[in-house]
Design a protein around this motif. Structure first.
Motif, short mmCIF file in Angstrom:
data_model
loop_
_atom_site.label_atom_id
_atom_site.label_comp_id
_atom_site.label_asym_id
_atom_site.label_seq_id
_atom_site.Cartn_x
_atom_site.Cartn_y
_atom_site.Cartn_z
N SER A 101 137.57 113.54 51.26
CA SER A 101 136.19 113.68 51.71
C SER A 101 135.94 112.73 52.87
CB SER A 101 135.24 113.34 50.56
OG SER A 101 133.92 113.16 51.01
N ALA A 105 132.40 111.24 48.76
CA ALA A 105 131.99 112.02 47.59
C ALA A 105 132.79 111.62 46.35
CB ALA A 105 132.18 113.51 47.87
N TYR A 108 136.74 112.43 45.15
CA TYR A 108 137.57 112.66 46.35
C TYR A 108 137.96 111.30 46.95
CZ TYR A 108 135.87 117.45 46.21
OH TYR A 108 135.58 118.73 45.81
N ASP A 110 138.45 108.88 50.12
CA ASP A 110 137.73 108.73 51.39
C ASP A 110 138.70 108.61 52.56
OD1 ASP A 110 135.19 108.25 52.86
OD2 ASP A 110 136.11 106.29 53.23
#
Length: 162
Positions: A101, A105, A108, A110
């Motif tokens: 993401s 999020a 997920y 990053d």
């Protein structure tokens, strides 16, 4: 007289560096276009650390890839090429078998946090023993704190590139 910051106890340095004081970075076509801003921000974190070093985005052989490293494999890997103490090339492979993401999020990984960490390896920083540092060896899903550099990360880059 030049003042050199002494190494902090948490970061590790492998003794190699970019003798030019900069590294060029190129994205392979496998990198999702939606990642562009996150990757730029990851480079900016290091560019703004107060060290004598800069990342440039330009076509070159230092590349970022998005490829399968296996579902139980690492989030990303950095491969360094060097001659003596001089860094000459770096490759990052982000694991396409993981969920990513650009927004932090939940559930997920990053992109910006992982990229900031991997760019730290480009700078010759190893893993830190400080769990709050960007260069700590692991990160959790939804975690975004590694987008920003910890004082240990900054001490590391400023030591290598005073």
């Amino acid at each position: 007289m030049v003042s050199i910051i002494s190494p902090a106890s948490a970061y590790t340095y492998n003794g190699r560096y970019w003798h030019s004081g900069f590294a060029q970075v190129d994205k392979d076509s496998s990198i999702p276009s939606s990642w562009s801003n996150s990757l730029t921000q990851a480079m900016s974190a290091w560019n703004n650390a107060g060290a004598n070093f800069f990342f440039y985005q330009i076509g070159c052989e230092n590349k970022l890839y998005y490829t399968s490293l296996g579902s139980s494999g690492p989030l990303a890997t950095t491969t360094e090429t060097y001659s003596g103490t001089s860094m000459t090339k770096c490759i990052v492979r982000f694991n396409s078998d993981k969920s990513w993401s650009t927004t932090g999020a939940s559930g997920y990984f990053d992109v910006q946090s992982a990229a900031t960490h991997e760019f730290g390896h480009w700078l010759s920083l190893g893993h830190s023993s400080n769990t709050e540092a960007t260069m700590y060896s692991t990160m959790s899903t939804g975690e975004t704190k590694k987008r920003s550099l910890h004082s240990d990360d900054i001490a590391g880059i400023c030591y290598i590139y005073p």
